[in-house]
Design a protein around this motif. Structure first.
Motif, PDB file in Angstrom:
ATOM      1  N   THR A  60       0.195  -1.240  -0.572  1.00 44.49           N
ATOM      2  CA  THR A  60       0.135  -0.242  -0.374  1.00 44.49           C
ATOM      3  C   THR A  60       0.439   1.187  -0.177  1.00 44.49           C
ATOM      4  O   THR A  60       2.206   1.008  -0.519  1.00 44.49           O
TER       5      THR A  60
ATOM      6  N   ALA B 106       5.098  -1.610   3.144  1.00 46.23           N
ATOM      7  CA  ALA B 106       4.230   0.498   2.636  1.00 46.23           C
ATOM      8  C   ALA B 106       5.223   1.165   1.947  1.00 46.23           C
ATOM      9  O   ALA B 106       6.504   0.719   2.137  1.00 46.23           O
TER      10      ALA B 106
ATOM     11  N   ALA C 159       5.273   1.892   8.399  1.00 44.93           N
ATOM     12  CA  ALA C 159       5.332   1.788   6.699  1.00 44.93           C
ATOM     13  C   ALA C 159       5.782   1.548   6.065  1.00 44.93           C
ATOM     14  O   ALA C 159       5.455   0.215   5.591  1.00 44.93           O
TER      15      ALA C 159
END
Length: 282
Positions: free
Chosen positions: A214, A237, A232
Motif C-alpha cells: 500500500t 508499504a 509503513a
C-alpha cells in the motif's frame, strides 16, 4: 548607481501573511527565483490586520501572497474572485494579483496533495482512506476525489468527517477503528496533527493495520520521517513524506506568481535545509 532605479522597478514582490514569523515558503520561493534568474523576491509578513494587509497588497502592487491559518477563510470576502476549486474547499491559501489589479484566490493544498501522490502511483481509481477532518483534510479530499480517487474519510469526531463528505460526490465516512481494520484501501493519508514533534510524535495508525504494497502518505513534515512512515517502511508499504505536499503546493504558487514551471529540485533542497534547522535530528 545609475542602474539601481531601473532594477528596483523591475523587481516583483511576493510573500506570505501569517500570525507567525517563520515561513518555509520563503526559502522555497527564493531558491526558485534564484535558480531561474527571475526578478522576483519574497517576504513573509506577520499580519494582525488582514483587511489592512489586503489593502496594502492592492496599493503596493504585490503580485502574490501565501495565506496561512487563521486567515484562509477570513480572506475570501476581501477578494475580487475565487477559483472554483478554492470555493468548493471553502478556503484560500494563495492570492494572485492579475494584470488588471484584481485579486483572485486559489487553494494549492489540493493540487499539492495530488502531485505528491502522483509521484508514487496513479490516483484514478485508487481507494484512499483519509484520516482527519480539518482544513488540510478538506483540501486533500477535494483534490484526490477530483483526480478520480474513491474516498473514505475517518476521524475521531465522525460528524466533522461527515461534513466534508457531504460536499464530495461518492465519498463515504467510517469510524476510525472500522476504517483501519478494513482491507479495502490502497492509499492511507494522514491529515491529522498526530506525528508532529510539538503535538504528539506517535503514529495515528497501529503498525499492524498497514499492509505491504500500500501507499502511506503523511502530511506532517516536522519531522520528515514520522513514526507512521517508519512503521509503513517496516511493513513493506511505499511512503510519501509531508515535505512532498508542502513542496508541490508551493510549486503551484510559484507557477501562479511567475507564469513558468517551478524548479522543483532547487525548491526541494531549500525546503529540506529549513526543515533540518527547525527540527534537528535527535
Amino acid at each position: 548607481m545609475s542602474n539601481a532605479p531601473s532594477l528596483a522597478a523591475r523587481l516583483t514582490l511576493c510573500g506570505s501573511i501569517s500570525l507567525y514569523p517563520v515561513s518555509l515558503g520563503s526559502s522555497m520561493h527564493l531558491a526558485g527565483y534564484r535558480a531561474l534568474g527571475l526578478p522576483f523576491t519574497y517576504v513573509p509578513f506577520r499580519v494582525t490586520d488582514l483587511a489592512g494587509a489586503i489593502t496594502g497588497m492592492r496599493a503596493l502592487g504585490i503580485r502574490g501572497l501565501g495565506i496561512s491559518m487563521p486567515y484562509k477563510q477570513e480572506i475570501m470576502p476581501l477578494l475580487d474572485a475565487i477559483d472554483a476549486q478554492a470555493a468548493q474547499i471553502g478556503a484560500v491559501n494563495t492570492v494572485v494579483r492579475g494584470e488588471d489589479g484584481r485579486l483572485r484566490g486559489y487553494n494549492t493544498d489540493a493540487v499539492g496533495a495530488v502531485r505528491a501522490l502522483e509521484e508514487v502511483r496513479a490516483i484514478q481509481g485508487a481507494r484512499v482512506l483519509l484520516l482527519g477532518a480539518g482544513g488540510a483534510a478538506r483540501a486533500i479530499a477535494h483534490g484526490l476525489a477530483g483526480a478520480g480517487a474513491s474516498l473514505v474519510l475517518a476521524n475521531r469526531t465522525r460528524e466533522k468527517a461527515e461534513a466534508i463528505a457531504q460536499g464530495i460526490e461518492g465519498a463515504s465516512v467510517r469510524g476510525l477503528d472500522e476504517a483501519l481494520s478494513a482491507s479495502d484501501w490502497d492509499v492511507l493519508v494522514n491529515a491529522t496533527s498526530k506525528g508532529m514533534l510539538d503535538v504528539d510524535p506517535g503514529s495515528p495508525v497501529p503498525e499492524e493495520a498497514i499492509r505491504p504494497g500500500t501507499v502511506v502518505m503523511d502530511i506532517v513534515y516536522k519531522p520528515i520521517e514520522t513514526e507512521l512512515l517508519r512503521a509503513a517502511e517496516r511493513r513493506g508499504a511505499r511512503t510519501i513524506h509531508g515535505g512532498r505536499m508542502l513542496l508541490h503546493q508551493a510549486a503551484r504558487q510559484f507557477e501562479l506568481y511567475t507564469g513558468v514551471a517551478a524548479p522543483l529540485e532547487a525548491m526541494d533542497a531549500a525546503l529540506r535545509e529549513q526543515i533540518s534547522l527547525l527540527a534537528p535530528a535527535r
